[in-house]
Design a protein around this motif. Structure first.
Motif, PDB file in Angstrom:
ATOM      1  N   UNK A 411      -0.663-112.269   4.572  1.00  0.00           N
ATOM      2  CA  UNK A 411       0.056-111.885   5.790  1.00  0.00           C
ATOM      3  C   UNK A 411      -0.325-112.795   6.947  1.00  0.00           C
ATOM      4  N   UNK A 412      -1.587-113.199   7.020  1.00  0.00           N
ATOM      5  CA  UNK A 412      -1.998-114.137   8.061  1.00  0.00           C
ATOM      6  C   UNK A 412      -1.288-115.478   7.883  1.00  0.00           C
ATOM      7  N   UNK A 413      -1.192-115.918   6.624  1.00  0.00           N
ATOM      8  CA  UNK A 413      -0.478-117.168   6.359  1.00  0.00           C
ATOM      9  C   UNK A 413       0.990-117.036   6.728  1.00  0.00           C
ATOM     10  N   UNK A 414       1.575-115.856   6.485  1.00  0.00           N
ATOM     11  CA  UNK A 414       2.980-115.617   6.820  1.00  0.00           C
ATOM     12  C   UNK A 414       3.202-115.761   8.326  1.00  0.00           C
ATOM     13  N   UNK A 415       2.264-115.287   9.114  1.00  0.00           N
ATOM     14  CA  UNK A 415       2.409-115.409  10.572  1.00  0.00           C
ATOM     15  C   UNK A 415       2.404-116.872  11.003  1.00  0.00           C
ATOM     16  N   UNK A 416       1.558-117.680  10.348  1.00  0.00           N
ATOM     17  CA  UNK A 416       1.527-119.113  10.668  1.00  0.00           C
ATOM     18  C   UNK A 416       2.834-119.775  10.228  1.00  0.00           C
ATOM     19  N   UNK A 417       3.318-119.407   9.036  1.00  0.00           N
ATOM     20  CA  UNK A 417       4.577-119.978   8.534  1.00  0.00           C
ATOM     21  C   UNK A 417       5.727-119.606   9.472  1.00  0.00           C
ATOM     22  N   UNK A 418       5.704-118.390   9.990  1.00  0.00           N
ATOM     23  CA  UNK A 418       6.738-117.964  10.951  1.00  0.00           C
ATOM     24  C   UNK A 418       6.739-118.871  12.174  1.00  0.00           C
ATOM     25  N   UNK A 456       6.294-114.203   1.962  1.00  0.00           N
ATOM     26  CA  UNK A 456       5.097-113.401   1.714  1.00  0.00           C
ATOM     27  C   UNK A 456       5.369-112.192   0.843  1.00  0.00           C
ATOM     28  N   UNK A 457       6.481-111.493   1.117  1.00  0.00           N
ATOM     29  CA  UNK A 457       6.793-110.275   0.360  1.00  0.00           C
ATOM     30  C   UNK A 457       7.049-110.584  -1.110  1.00  0.00           C
ATOM     31  N   UNK A 458       7.858-111.628  -1.371  1.00  0.00           N
ATOM     32  CA  UNK A 458       8.147-111.982  -2.765  1.00  0.00           C
ATOM     33  C   UNK A 458       6.904-112.525  -3.471  1.00  0.00           C
ATOM     34  N   UNK A 459       6.056-113.215  -2.737  1.00  0.00           N
ATOM     35  CA  UNK A 459       4.816-113.715  -3.351  1.00  0.00           C
ATOM     36  C   UNK A 459       3.955-112.553  -3.817  1.00  0.00           C
ATOM     37  N   UNK A 460       3.736-111.575  -2.944  1.00  0.00           N
ATOM     38  CA  UNK A 460       2.919-110.419  -3.329  1.00  0.00           C
ATOM     39  C   UNK A 460       3.612-109.581  -4.400  1.00  0.00           C
ATOM     40  N   UNK A 461       4.951-109.545  -4.369  1.00  0.00           N
ATOM     41  CA  UNK A 461       5.663-108.754  -5.358  1.00  0.00           C
ATOM     42  C   UNK A 461       5.709-109.401  -6.734  1.00  0.00           C
ATOM     43  N   UNK A 462       5.869-110.730  -6.766  1.00  0.00           N
ATOM     44  CA  UNK A 462       5.989-111.431  -8.045  1.00  0.00           C
ATOM     45  C   UNK A 462       4.642-111.782  -8.664  1.00  0.00           C
ATOM     46  N   UNK A 463       3.618-111.849  -7.846  1.00  0.00           N
ATOM     47  CA  UNK A 463       2.305-112.269  -8.340  1.00  0.00           C
ATOM     48  C   UNK A 463       1.810-111.425  -9.520  1.00  0.00           C
ATOM     49  N   UNK A 464       1.865-110.085  -9.448  1.00  0.00           N
ATOM     50  CA  UNK A 464       1.388-109.284 -10.596  1.00  0.00           C
ATOM     51  C   UNK A 464       2.176-109.534 -11.876  1.00  0.00           C
ATOM     52  N   UNK A 465       3.476-109.786 -11.757  1.00  0.00           N
ATOM     53  CA  UNK A 465       4.277-110.027 -12.963  1.00  0.00           C
ATOM     54  C   UNK A 465       3.840-111.317 -13.660  1.00  0.00           C
ATOM     55  N   UNK A 466       3.615-112.359 -12.898  1.00  0.00           N
ATOM     56  CA  UNK A 466       3.162-113.619 -13.494  1.00  0.00           C
ATOM     57  C   UNK A 466       1.757-113.457 -14.079  1.00  0.00           C
ATOM     58  N   UNK A 467       0.902-112.756 -13.355  1.00  0.00           N
ATOM     59  CA  UNK A 467      -0.462-112.557 -13.852  1.00  0.00           C
ATOM     60  C   UNK A 467      -0.444-111.785 -15.170  1.00  0.00           C
TER      61      UNK A 467
END
Length: 706
Positions: A411-418, A456-467
């Motif tokens: 989320x911190x990275x998302x704020x910087x990307x924004x 950020x949302x898709x990263x956190x959402x897709x991460x468990x599926x790939x793992x």
């Protein structure tokens, strides 16, 4: 899938597997992007009505028009003339020479002893005239004209010669061009007729010589004229058909000129250019070559490289599919919908699941592909603003995801990307120098924010599926596994508190040592938490859990005790598998003792006088396969040994640590991992520093006498 995938992929050599995957990916990418580069074509014929308004999709030079304009400019250049002052002198000299010939013949006649017939004089004079260059004075005199000249007195001939040559020289002082020669000859004839002093009998002959003496003295300078024409052509700017320029309006006749322009643009069905298709093939090939080099040179085990390759390819392919979908609907809007694309999605997923270097390459590849997919009808090659937008957003995520210890870091990275997205869009809007209304400005602001949030949302959402699908272990997954509320850690704490405390201590030591040699400290820490989980099966058989002081091994044969102790590695691995723990954690549980020898029970068996089989007193292994497992194996033994040491000090600790490491080296426990002697020295130094901080001397406080 996690179990079947390794079995299927391990049957193929990695290089062939890599080539096959990249070929399939390249073909898929090519066909997804083909529609964006093939261009728009029309089935028009000359002199038919246009069914729609046709605009140019690119800027090209109209070579035919350019050549026509150049020729027009060259033809408008006037010839460069060069005036020759020598012509006047030359022509006057020729006139003088003619009369000198007549005077010479007359002089010969006077000097002759015998009379010379007039006919012979004429012949002699004609011979002299023939010696004159015919090109310089192309006059053919009649016999009567020559006779008339010969019959004149020397005085008249001399006066006539001087008068006529002077007139010719004066007349040729003025420029005369080829087209004006005839007029000039008429003028000199008029002047001769107006002058006095010419004998009547040779008057017509004088006029003939005078007219013939007048030639052009101002000629065209071919070299300078050619040079000026060339300069005029070069000064003409190429005629271009501009992007968006209307070629033919709906309902108008497609005349020959419009059809020629359509052919030049490759917008006629039978004239579609293959160059963009070839360009897309080169781009795709270039991207796949870079991926091939990256994974071919990656120093890792085959399964890890296969999983990383598949994750990278899937993430990249999904990005292209998402871009393609957005590209299909973007034409329905007046704003640049591409700015809604999650710029950092592919970068963050690859960064978390693979590594930073691969994430950077995927960022550039995604940006390049986006530039092609999102190109509008009038973009020459690609939509550069979209490509740069993705590059800046992706690189921002790389730089601010260097250390991910919790999901809040995303989320911190998302704020910087924004912030980066908004800044870039501000640059884009200012550089376009166009006027935007409040609704458009609000759209672009919201697009920049949504792009980062979706990333950020898709990263956190897709991460468990790939793992889960590929058995990958990301930093976030490791953080989750380190939670004390995990069922296995709670079981370890409740049933084996001594082992739990020992695991925490080993984790601190191993993490510091791994970070010192560049290994994965977080993996080492979490691996330590679970490395002795097998001890929960028979907790009282391990000394750190024997709180009552009763040691059950005292009543057991050494072989049985060794079997129980050795089983804790395989028991732990079985428990971890049941809980679907990552393979890296399971490997640490199996490898942290390697194939080392249980020396205590060997000595005990020898003291009992038994003939022992040393293999029964060794752990089944395998030996440590990674630096993390090697560090944990040393830290595990060192922590237990120092804890049992009486009155530890720095010297004793260093001696003990060195002896344990030397013993592992001599026992060949590090033969199957890529740890070096230099790294072992670094590990020794870090472990000693950490242990000295833990087991430092304490101040003895005075007793209270009250």
């Amino acid at each position: 899938m996690k179990k079947q995938l390794p079995k299927m992929t391990e049957l193929i050599d990695f290089r062939y597997f890599l080539i096959g995957v990249l070929v399939i990916t390249g073909i898929l990418q090519f066909f997804l992007m083909y529609g964006n580069v093939k261009g728009i074509t029309y089935d028009f014929k000359p002199l038919q009505l246009a069914t729609e308004t046709v605009r140019s999709t690119k800027t090209v030079e109209d070579t035919v028009k350019t050549q026509q304009e150049q020729e027009k400019a060259a033809n408008a250049i006037q010839p460069v003339y060069q005036f020759s002052e020598e012509v006047a002198k030359q022509r006057a000299a020729i006139v003088t020479t003619l009369f000198d010939y007549v005077l010479a013949v007359k002089q010969d006649v006077e000097n002759s002893d015998e009379p010379v017939p007039l006919a012979n004089q004429v012949a002699q004079l004609r011979k002299k005239f023939k010696s004159t260059d015919a090109a310089q004075m192309p006059i053919v005199f009649t016999d009567s004209q020559l006779e008339a000249l010969l019959l004149q007195s020397k005085a008249d001939l001399t006066r006539t010669s001087t008068q006529l040559s002077t007139l010719v020289e004066d007349f040729l002082q003025q420029p005369i061009r080829s087209e004006n020669v005839f007029l000039a000859q008429n003028d000199i004839e008029a002047q001769i007729r107006g002058q006095l002093g010419y004998p009547d009998k040779i008057f017509n002959t004088v006029i003939l010589i005078g007219r013939t003496s007048i030639i052009e003295n101002e000629t065209i300078d071919e070299e300078q004229t050619k040079k000026r024409k060339a300069q005029a052509k070069e000064a003409i700017e190429p005629t271009r058909i501009l992007q968006g320029q209307i070629i033919v309006q709906e309902g108008q006749i497609v005349d020959n000129e419009a059809f020629r322009q359509l052919e030049l643009l490759g917008m006629v069905s039978n004239k579609a250019s293959l160059k963009p298709i070839a360009g897309l093939m080169i781009l795709t090939l270039l991207q796949m070559v870079f991926l091939y080099i990256l994974f071919e040179r990656w120093d890792a085990d085959g399964l890890k490289k296969r999983n990383a390759l598949l994750v990278t390819i899937i993430v990249y392919s999904l990005s292209i599919v998402l871009m393609k979908f957005m590209g299909l609907v973007s034409s329905e809007f007046d704003v640049t919908v591409a700015f809604l694309y999650p710029t950092a999605l592919a970068t963050m997923l690859v960064r978390l699941l693979v590594d930073e270097r691969t994430a950077i390459l995927i960022t550039v590849m995604t940006a390049t592909s986006a530039g092609v997919i999102f190109q509008e009808g009038y973009s020459s090659v690609m939509q550069m603003e979209v490509a740069l937008y993705i590059i800046f957003g992706g690189f921002a995520s790389v730089f601010f995801l260097r250390s991910v210890e919790k999901r809040s870091h995303i989320l911190q990275a998302v704020s910087v990307i924004t912030l980066v997205n908004i800044t870039f869009i501000a640059f884009y809007l200012l550089m376009t120098q166009s006027s935007y209304g409040l609704p458009e400005l609000m759209f672009y602001l919201v697009a920049a924010i949504l792009s980062a949030l979706i990333s950020g949302a898709l990263t956190m959402g897709l991460l468990p599926f790939f793992e889960s699908a590929f058995g990958l272990l990301s930093s976030l997954r490791l953080i989750e596994l380190s939670n004390p509320n995990h069922p296995l850690l709670k079981k370890l704490l409740v049933e084996t508190p001594g082992t739990y405390h020992h695991s925490i201590m080993v984790a601190n030591l191993a993490e510091a040592a791994c970070e010192a040699i560049g290994a994965d400290g977080l993996l080492a820490r979490v691996g330590c938490y679970y490395h002795d989980i097998g001890k929960t099966k028979r907790p009282t058989f391990f000394i750190e859990n024997q709180l009552s002081g009763v040691n059950p091994h005292d009543s057991l044969p050494p072989e049985t005790s060794a079997e129980i102790i050795i089983a804790h590695t395989t028991d732990g691995a079985d428990m971890l598998r049941r809980y679907k723990m990552p393979q890296e954690i399971i490997d640490i549980a199996l490898q942290h003792h390697g194939t080392s020898l249980l020396k205590f029970f060997v000595f005990k068996a020898k003291e009992a006088g038994k003939c022992i089989d040393e293999a029964k007193f060794r752990y089944p292994g395998p030996k440590p396969q990674t630096k993390e497992a090697a560090v944990i194996s040393v830290a595990d033994s060192v922590e237990a040994a120092v804890r049992s040491m009486k009155e530890p000090n720095a010297e004793k600790i260093q001696k003990l640590v060195r002896s344990i490491i030397d013993d592992r080296v001599q026992d060949n426990q590090f033969d199957e991992c890529d740890i070096s002697i230099k790294e072992l020295k670094c590990i020794e130094h870090v472990l000693c520093e950490s242990l000295n901080g833990i087991f430092h001397s304490r101040i003895e406080y005075p007793k209270d006498n009250k």
